[in-house]
Structure formats: structure tokens, C-alpha cells
Design a protein around this motif. Structure first.
Motif, mmCIF file in Angstrom:
data_model
loop_
_atom_site.group_PDB
_atom_site.id
_atom_site.type_symbol
_atom_site.label_atom_id
_atom_site.label_comp_id
_atom_site.label_asym_id
_atom_site.label_seq_id
_atom_site.Cartn_x
_atom_site.Cartn_y
_atom_site.Cartn_z
ATOM 1 N N ARG A 1 -3.146 1.979 -5.188
ATOM 2 C CA ARG A 1 -3.880 3.015 -4.461
ATOM 3 C C ARG A 1 -4.926 3.683 -5.342
ATOM 4 O O ARG A 1 -6.030 3.984 -4.879
ATOM 5 C CB ARG A 1 -2.894 4.005 -3.867
ATOM 6 C CG ARG A 1 -2.103 3.333 -2.730
ATOM 7 C CD ARG A 1 -1.009 4.160 -2.219
ATOM 8 N NE ARG A 1 -1.512 5.297 -1.478
ATOM 9 C CZ ARG A 1 -0.883 5.829 -0.458
ATOM 10 N NH1 ARG A 1 0.245 5.311 -0.027
ATOM 11 N NH2 ARG A 1 -1.376 6.879 0.151
ATOM 12 N N CYS B 1 -6.020 9.177 -0.390
ATOM 13 C CA CYS B 1 -5.913 7.760 -0.706
ATOM 14 C C CYS B 1 -4.899 7.544 -1.823
ATOM 15 O O CYS B 1 -4.127 6.601 -1.800
ATOM 16 C CB CYS B 1 -7.287 7.222 -1.137
ATOM 17 S SG CYS B 1 -7.310 5.500 -1.670
ATOM 18 N N VAL C 1 -3.495 4.606 5.362
ATOM 19 C CA VAL C 1 -3.820 4.566 3.928
ATOM 20 C C VAL C 1 -5.247 4.083 3.734
ATOM 21 O O VAL C 1 -6.027 4.694 2.992
ATOM 22 C CB VAL C 1 -2.836 3.649 3.161
ATOM 23 C CG1 VAL C 1 -3.340 3.340 1.765
ATOM 24 C CG2 VAL C 1 -1.453 4.267 3.103
ATOM 25 N N LEU C 2 -5.600 2.989 4.397
ATOM 26 C CA LEU C 2 -6.948 2.449 4.232
ATOM 27 C C LEU C 2 -8.015 3.406 4.767
ATOM 28 O O LEU C 2 -9.094 3.520 4.190
ATOM 29 C CB LEU C 2 -7.045 1.071 4.888
ATOM 30 C CG LEU C 2 -6.250 -0.023 4.163
ATOM 31 C CD1 LEU C 2 -6.294 -1.318 4.950
ATOM 32 C CD2 LEU C 2 -6.759 -0.225 2.751
ATOM 33 N N CYS D 1 -8.698 5.776 2.227
ATOM 34 C CA CYS D 1 -9.422 5.134 1.129
ATOM 35 C C CYS D 1 -10.845 4.747 1.531
ATOM 36 O O CYS D 1 -11.538 4.062 0.784
ATOM 37 C CB CYS D 1 -8.645 3.919 0.632
ATOM 38 S SG CYS D 1 -7.092 4.345 -0.180
ATOM 39 N N VAL E 1 -0.325 1.422 7.035
ATOM 40 C CA VAL E 1 -1.355 0.762 6.223
ATOM 41 C C VAL E 1 -2.738 1.170 6.695
ATOM 42 O O VAL E 1 -3.627 1.465 5.886
ATOM 43 C CB VAL E 1 -1.183 -0.773 6.265
ATOM 44 C CG1 VAL E 1 -2.388 -1.475 5.645
ATOM 45 C CG2 VAL E 1 0.099 -1.189 5.567
ATOM 46 N N PHE F 1 0.807 -1.223 0.000
ATOM 47 C CA PHE F 1 0.000 0.000 0.000
ATOM 48 C C PHE F 1 0.844 1.280 0.000
ATOM 49 O O PHE F 1 0.329 2.362 0.227
ATOM 50 C CB PHE F 1 -0.941 -0.001 1.205
ATOM 51 C CG PHE F 1 -1.924 -1.132 1.160
ATOM 52 C CD1 PHE F 1 -3.014 -1.088 0.314
ATOM 53 C CD2 PHE F 1 -1.738 -2.260 1.945
ATOM 54 C CE1 PHE F 1 -3.913 -2.144 0.254
ATOM 55 C CE2 PHE F 1 -2.629 -3.318 1.896
ATOM 56 C CZ PHE F 1 -3.721 -3.264 1.044
#
Length: 121
Positions: free
Chosen positions: A51, A118, A88-89, A92, A85, A43
Motif C-alpha cells: 500500500r 491509501c 483501497v484502490l 490510492c 479492494v 491489498f
């Protein structure tokens, strides 16, 4: 991989997540990630295709088996791969929904639209 003569199993075609992301599958119910300590690499900003795919595709859930116990941080202030991570999620549109008793398996469920971070973070 040739199973004969030891196994009677079908031959399977395997693709990387980056390969799948460039094909833009429209709907994914569950993405299972088990990459033996390379979770952040999957990621990371260098994996822009993945991404962008998370930003635009309809991925409902991401289940990650974290192996961050294999990774040592170089400094006390360095962000862990798991935290990176998770960030990042979150950008997103995913929320951490379940953590296994071993704390290795973590389920993220999409609850919101992705933000521009994201892709750009």
C-alpha cells in the motif's frame, strides 16, 4: 523449475509483489493481479509495503482478475473482498474503468493523487 526434458522454455526468476514493492520501482504501466481468490489479502492493511508502494509509485493501471466467487462471506453485512479492494484502490487514486463480460477482470486507472487512507485505511 526445470523444464527439461518436457519443455523447451527459459528459466524465469519470480518475485512476490511485496518484494517488488520494497524495491520501489519508479514507473509501472500495468500491474496485473491474478491471485486466485486472495485479492483482498494482497491489498489488505497487513500488506503495508504494497500500500505504501501504491501511494508513492507511479502505477498507471491495475488489472485484477477477481476470483471472489470462491470466497463465501460469513455474514450478510460483511464487505466482499472485491468491494474492499475497490475501496483501497479508490483511496490510492484509481477509478474502475472497465469490467469484462464475465465480470472477473476489472481494470482500474489512476486518475487522481492517492489520499492518506491509501496507506492508513
Amino acid at each position: 523449475y526445470r523444464p527439461a526434458p518436457y519443455l523447451n522454455a527459459p528459466l524465469l526468476q519470480v518475485h512476490t509483489l511485496a518484494w517488488i514493492a520494497t524495491r520501489q520501482p519508479h514507473q509501472v504501466d500495468l500491474l496485473k493481479v491474478d491471485v486466485e481468490g486472495a485479492e483482498f489479502d494482497v491489498f489488505s492493511p497487513q500488506n503495508a509495503a504494497i500500500r505504501r508502494w501504491l501511494y508513492s509509485a507511479q502505477v498507471s493501471q491495475v488489472l485484477i482478475e477477481f476470483h471472489d466467487r470462491f470466497i463465501r462471506r460469513r455474514t450478510r453485512t460483511e464487505v466482499s473482498g472485491r468491494a474492499a479492494v475497490t475501496a483501497v484502490l479508490r483511496n490510492c487514486g484509481f477509478l474502475k474503468r472497465h469490467i469484462s463480460a464475465s465480470k472477473e477482470e476489472v481494470l482500474f486507472v489512476r486518475i487522481a493523487r492517492p489520499t492518506p487512507q491509501c496507506v492508513n485505511d
